[in-house]
Structures are given as structure tokens and as C-alpha cells.
Design an enzyme around this catalytic site. Structure first.
Site, PDB file in Angstrom:
ATOM      1  N   TYR A 152     -64.008 -26.178  50.088  1.00  0.00           N
ATOM      2  CA  TYR A 152     -63.117 -25.166  49.274  1.00  0.00           C
ATOM      3  C   TYR A 152     -64.179 -23.936  49.425  1.00  0.00           C
ATOM      4  O   TYR A 152     -63.885 -22.780  49.503  1.00  0.00           O
ATOM      5  CB  TYR A 152     -62.758 -25.887  48.088  1.00  0.00           C
ATOM      6  CG  TYR A 152     -62.216 -24.646  47.261  1.00  0.00           C
ATOM      7  CD1 TYR A 152     -60.627 -24.437  47.463  1.00  0.00           C
ATOM      8  CD2 TYR A 152     -62.456 -23.878  46.348  1.00  0.00           C
ATOM      9  CE1 TYR A 152     -60.008 -23.381  46.871  1.00  0.00           C
ATOM     10  CE2 TYR A 152     -61.777 -22.978  45.546  1.00  0.00           C
ATOM     11  CZ  TYR A 152     -60.585 -22.705  45.903  1.00  0.00           C
ATOM     12  OH  TYR A 152     -59.877 -21.683  45.218  1.00  0.00           O
TER      13      TYR A 152
ATOM     14  N   SER B 107     -62.281 -16.834  45.383  1.00  0.00           N
ATOM     15  CA  SER B 107     -62.539 -17.623  44.023  1.00  0.00           C
ATOM     16  C   SER B 107     -64.001 -17.130  43.789  1.00  0.00           C
ATOM     17  O   SER B 107     -64.635 -17.175  44.679  1.00  0.00           O
ATOM     18  CB  SER B 107     -62.336 -19.021  44.235  1.00  0.00           C
ATOM     19  OG  SER B 107     -62.616 -19.701  43.228  1.00  0.00           O
TER      20      SER B 107
END
Length: 250
Positions: free
Chosen positions: A145, A135
Site C-alpha cells: 500500500y 496518502s
């Protein structure tokens, strides 16, 4: 006929990778937790593209799930897409530790073990590819994350270097905001995200496959996100972290 194994294959980027692989003539091995939805996805791809589509229900947050996919990879595939993943709405101090550890298992341990299971066959054949879905968050620190996705980028680059010259490619894919079920599943309110930052899964996969063919180790789809990542690399890490946390709270 070449074989593609795709995790998180029933929605979003994973479903688009499955469609693209089928259109390109790959036989499919589709991995996801929801067996019923997995079977429906496989059947739709068989009917549309006339390909073989094997289903492998597995939860990559469990030892049993990772081991099952490892076993299948040990029998050989030509393309592995490690796409399975999820987000947490709560910040690091608010999220249950068990959820944080589950994220690390899916984003890091599963990616490591499945890549390791796939590469020996590919190297032996002198061809094949692994795409690990990371990401843009990997470049902007905020919570577990972002940290886990940064690990995916670093790991993929190291693996790419190790197999360089063998005919096998490894690449980290780093998309920005993509219109999928990801944020809805996490219970995130993304109404404030500007429309120009949203991408569709088809474009992300198209650019990923192009970058893979070009031999790139990291793919950041679209010029707008390439620019965002480039600017972020020149800013102080402490500043980036503070801004990321504030935006996340909003």
C-alpha cells in the site's frame, strides 16, 4: 459546462469530490464498481445541484474496467480525480499475491493509464487538472500500500513537470486518516488511532482544491500532517520502516 470524472465516487473522498464538483458547476462522470449505488449517488447529485451526472460502472482491477474509463476520457474531461483504491489488512507475507497485484493495478496501472488518457485533451485545450489521490502512507514505508502510494506521488510530480506551462495541472493528494468506509472495508481495527489524527472528507477536498488552485504538485492536508511528513523526511528510512511495521501489526 466543464466535466469532472471521478473514480471511487460513491463513498468517502470520492463522494466528496463529486459533491464539490457538482457545487462548482461541473457536469459529472461518476465511476465505481457498484452500479446500483452509483446510480443512487448520481441521482442525489442531480436533484441537489441540477447538474448532469453520467454513471460508468467499472472495476479498475480489470482490463475491461480500465479500458472503459480510458475510452470515456478520450472524449474529453476538464477534471480527473483518480480516487479509487483499497487497503489490505494482512501484511506483505500474509496477503495473497493476487490481492497485492490487484492493488498495484488499481493504484498504479489505472492511475497511469487514466492520467495518460485524460491529458492530451486537456493540453490541447490549454486547461484542465488531474488529482491523483495518494496518502501520507507514501512517506512512511510499509508494504505494498505505502509503496503504491509513493509511486502515485512520484508519478504525479513527473507528470506535473511534463505539462508545466501548458495550463494543465497535475497534483498528488496525500491525506492521513480520513473518516470514510476505507478501513471498515479492509477489515482494519483503527480504534487505537488518536482522535486528533482523524480528518473529514470535506476538509480534505477543500484543502486539495485550494492547493490545486495554488499550483502545488503535492497536497498534504492540515498542518498536523504536514508536520508529520516533514519530521518523517528527516528520520532514517530504516527506522521509519521498522516503526511503521510495528504500528501496523498492532
Amino acid at each position: 459546462m466543464p466535466i469532472a470524472l471521478i473514480t471511487g465516487a460513491t463513498a468517502g473522498i470520492g463522494a466528496e469530490f463529486a459533491r464539490r464538483a457538482a457545487a462548482d458547476g461541473f457536469s459529472l462522470v461518476l465511476v465505481a464498481r457498484d452500479a446500483e449505488r452509483l446510480a443512487s449517488t448520481a441521482e442525489a447529485l442531480r436533484r441537489r445541484y441540477g447538474v448532469t451526472a453520467e454513471t460508468l460502472p467499472a472495476d479498475l482491477a480489470t482490463e475491461e474496467g480500465i479500458a472503459a474509463v480510458e475510452e470515456r476520457l478520450g472524449r474529453g474531461v476538464d477534471l480527473l480525480v483518480n480516487n479509487a483504491g483499497f487497503g489490505l489488512r494482512a501484511g506483505f507475507l500474509d496477503a495473497p499475491v493476487a490481492d497485492e497485484l490487484r492493488m498495484l493495478r488499481v493504484h498504479c496501472e489505472a492511475v497511469l493509464r487514466l492520467t495518460r488518457a485524460a491529458l492530451p485533451y486537456m493540453v490541447g485545450k490549454g486547461r484542465g487538472a488531474v488529482i491523483n489521490v495518494s496518502s501520507v502512507a507514501a512517506f512512511f514505508p510499509r508494504g505494498t500500500y505505502s509503496a503504491s502510494k509513493a509511486w502515485v506521488v512520484s508519478f504525479s510530480e513527473a507528470a506535473a513537470a511534463e505539462v508545466a506551462g501548458s495550463g494543465v495541472r497535475v497534483m498528488a493528494l496525500c491525506p492521513g486518516f480520513v473518516r470514510t468506509e476505507f478501513h471498515q472495508r479492509a477489515g482494519m481495527n483503527v480504534s487505537a488511532i488518536p482522535s486528533f489524527l482523524w480528518l473529514n472528507a470535506e476538509r480534505v477536498v477543500d484543502e486539495a482544491m485550494r492547493d490545486l488552485a495554488l499550483g502545488r504538485w503535492v497536497s498534504v492536508p492540515t498542518l498536523r500532517y504536514k508536520a508529520i511528513v516533514a519530521v518523517g523526511r528527516f528520520l532514517p528510512r530504516r527506522l521509519i520502516s521498522r516503526v511503521s511495521v510495528r504500528l501496523g501489526r498492532r
